[in-house]
Design a protein around this motif. Structure first.
Motif, PDB file in Angstrom:
ATOM      1  N   UNK A  69       0.827  -1.212   0.000  1.00  0.00           N
ATOM      2  CA  UNK A  69       0.000   0.000   0.000  1.00  0.00           C
ATOM      3  C   UNK A  69       0.857   1.256   0.000  1.00  0.00           C
ATOM      4  N   UNK A  70       1.972   1.205   0.697  1.00  0.00           N
ATOM      5  CA  UNK A  70       2.857   2.374   0.753  1.00  0.00           C
ATOM      6  C   UNK A  70       3.791   2.436  -0.454  1.00  0.00           C
ATOM      7  N   UNK A  71       3.777   1.399  -1.263  1.00  0.00           N
ATOM      8  CA  UNK A  71       4.655   1.307  -2.445  1.00  0.00           C
ATOM      9  C   UNK A  71       3.835   1.225  -3.735  1.00  0.00           C
ATOM     10  N   UNK A  72       2.691   1.908  -3.770  1.00  0.00           N
ATOM     11  CA  UNK A  72       1.777   1.769  -4.903  1.00  0.00           C
ATOM     12  C   UNK A  72       2.429   2.020  -6.254  1.00  0.00           C
ATOM     13  N   UNK A  73       3.162   3.110  -6.392  1.00  0.00           N
ATOM     14  CA  UNK A  73       3.781   3.415  -7.695  1.00  0.00           C
ATOM     15  C   UNK A  73       4.880   2.404  -8.024  1.00  0.00           C
ATOM     16  N   UNK A  74       5.623   1.954  -7.023  1.00  0.00           N
ATOM     17  CA  UNK A  74       6.641   0.923  -7.246  1.00  0.00           C
ATOM     18  C   UNK A  74       5.996  -0.394  -7.652  1.00  0.00           C
ATOM     19  N   UNK A  75       4.853  -0.707  -7.027  1.00  0.00           N
ATOM     20  CA  UNK A  75       4.135  -1.943  -7.333  1.00  0.00           C
ATOM     21  C   UNK A  75       3.616  -1.915  -8.770  1.00  0.00           C
ATOM     22  N   UNK A  76       3.089  -0.785  -9.197  1.00  0.00           N
ATOM     23  CA  UNK A  76       2.604  -0.652 -10.574  1.00  0.00           C
ATOM     24  C   UNK A  76       3.776  -0.808 -11.543  1.00  0.00           C
ATOM     25  N   UNK A  77       4.899  -0.154 -11.267  1.00  0.00           N
ATOM     26  CA  UNK A  77       6.087  -0.266 -12.139  1.00  0.00           C
ATOM     27  C   UNK A  77       6.606  -1.702 -12.180  1.00  0.00           C
ATOM     28  N   UNK A  78       6.598  -2.380 -11.050  1.00  0.00           N
ATOM     29  CA  UNK A  78       7.065  -3.762 -10.968  1.00  0.00           C
ATOM     30  C   UNK A  78       6.195  -4.673 -11.837  1.00  0.00           C
ATOM     31  N   UNK A  79       4.894  -4.483 -11.762  1.00  0.00           N
ATOM     32  CA  UNK A  79       3.974  -5.269 -12.579  1.00  0.00           C
ATOM     33  C   UNK A  79       4.118  -4.931 -14.055  1.00  0.00           C
ATOM     34  N   UNK A  80       4.326  -3.686 -14.376  1.00  0.00           N
ATOM     35  CA  UNK A  80       4.561  -3.281 -15.763  1.00  0.00           C
ATOM     36  C   UNK A  80       5.848  -3.920 -16.281  1.00  0.00           C
ATOM     37  N   UNK A  81       6.869  -3.955 -15.439  1.00  0.00           N
ATOM     38  CA  UNK A  81       8.123  -4.621 -15.814  1.00  0.00           C
ATOM     39  C   UNK A  81       7.865  -6.097 -16.128  1.00  0.00           C
ATOM     40  N   UNK A  82       7.068  -6.751 -15.311  1.00  0.00           N
ATOM     41  CA  UNK A  82       6.734  -8.161 -15.547  1.00  0.00           C
ATOM     42  C   UNK A  82       6.007  -8.340 -16.876  1.00  0.00           C
ATOM     43  N   UNK A  83       5.090  -7.441 -17.172  1.00  0.00           N
ATOM     44  CA  UNK A  83       4.367  -7.529 -18.453  1.00  0.00           C
ATOM     45  C   UNK A  83       5.359  -7.405 -19.608  1.00  0.00           C
ATOM     46  N   UNK A  84       6.261  -6.462 -19.503  1.00  0.00           N
ATOM     47  CA  UNK A  84       7.271  -6.288 -20.561  1.00  0.00           C
ATOM     48  C   UNK A  84       8.190  -7.497 -20.659  1.00  0.00           C
ATOM     49  N   UNK A  85       8.540  -8.058 -19.534  1.00  0.00           N
ATOM     50  CA  UNK A  85       9.378  -9.259 -19.513  1.00  0.00           C
ATOM     51  C   UNK A  85       8.671 -10.410 -20.229  1.00  0.00           C
ATOM     52  N   UNK A  86       7.406 -10.630 -19.908  1.00  0.00           N
ATOM     53  CA  UNK A  86       6.643 -11.703 -20.555  1.00  0.00           C
ATOM     54  C   UNK A  86       6.541 -11.471 -22.061  1.00  0.00           C
ATOM     55  N   UNK A  87       6.279 -10.236 -22.456  1.00  0.00           N
ATOM     56  CA  UNK A  87       6.187  -9.916 -23.884  1.00  0.00           C
ATOM     57  C   UNK A  87       7.525 -10.178 -24.562  1.00  0.00           C
TER      58      UNK A  87
END
Length: 167
Positions: A69-87
């Motif tokens: 909850x305190x790392x919301x923007x980091x969490x979004x970036x981390x998930x975006x990184x995962x999406x890019x990694x999978x792609x």
């Protein structure tokens, strides 16, 4: 993850090893029989699989979500990184084919973060197994301090006793 059977056709490599040299995390193909497979990193260490299950049964998923909850923007970036990694794990011709002829599947791959979590929305953590596998494979995680606290020690005392190495 107890009871879930892993499809060996998904294996693309070892993403992490324990101090005994045994595979603790494997990397998986983003596609399984032409459909998205959401889990990029799969926890294989019997010791860690059991430890994560134990922690989940004591509320660790809620704890991880609170830590994030305190790392919301980091969490979004981390998930975006995962999406890019999978792609990035899909071949270039495969990417072009999916983007052109299987648009909905391509969009699903593009939106899926850790374990297929939709990073554009609220997105939860799903399970500790998934978060631990990602953290171990990549060496970082927005809730890394929390994971380190609940999963220490990260390794069994003996790979034979834990089931990592068969006698």
């Amino acid at each position: 993850m107890k009871g879930r059977k892993f499809d060996p056709m998904l294996l693309i490599g070892i993403a992490g090893r324990c101090i005994h040299g045994c595979p603790s995390v494997i990397a998986c193909s983003p596609l399984r029989r032409g459909n998205p497979f959401p889990t990029t990193f799969w926890l294989t260490c019997p010791f860690l699989v059991n430890l994560c299950g134990e922690r989940e049964s004591h509320g660790a998923v809620s704890g991880a979500e609170k830590a994030l909850e305190t790392e919301k923007s980091s969490w979004i970036r981390y998930n975006l990184f995962h999406a890019r990694l999978r792609i990035g794990l899909v071949s270039r011709p495969g990417s072009r084919f999916l983007a052109r002829y299987r648009r909905s599947l391509w969009k699903k791959l593009c939106r899926g973060g850790v374990g297929g979590i939709d990073y554009s929305g609220q997105g939860g953590t799903k399970c500790i197994h998934l978060q631990a596998a990602s953290w171990i494979a990549l060496g970082h995680h927005p809730a890394g301090d929390f994971l380190k606290t609940i999963l220490s020690p990260l390794c069994c005392g003996s790979p034979v006793e834990s089931g990592c190495v068969r006698r």
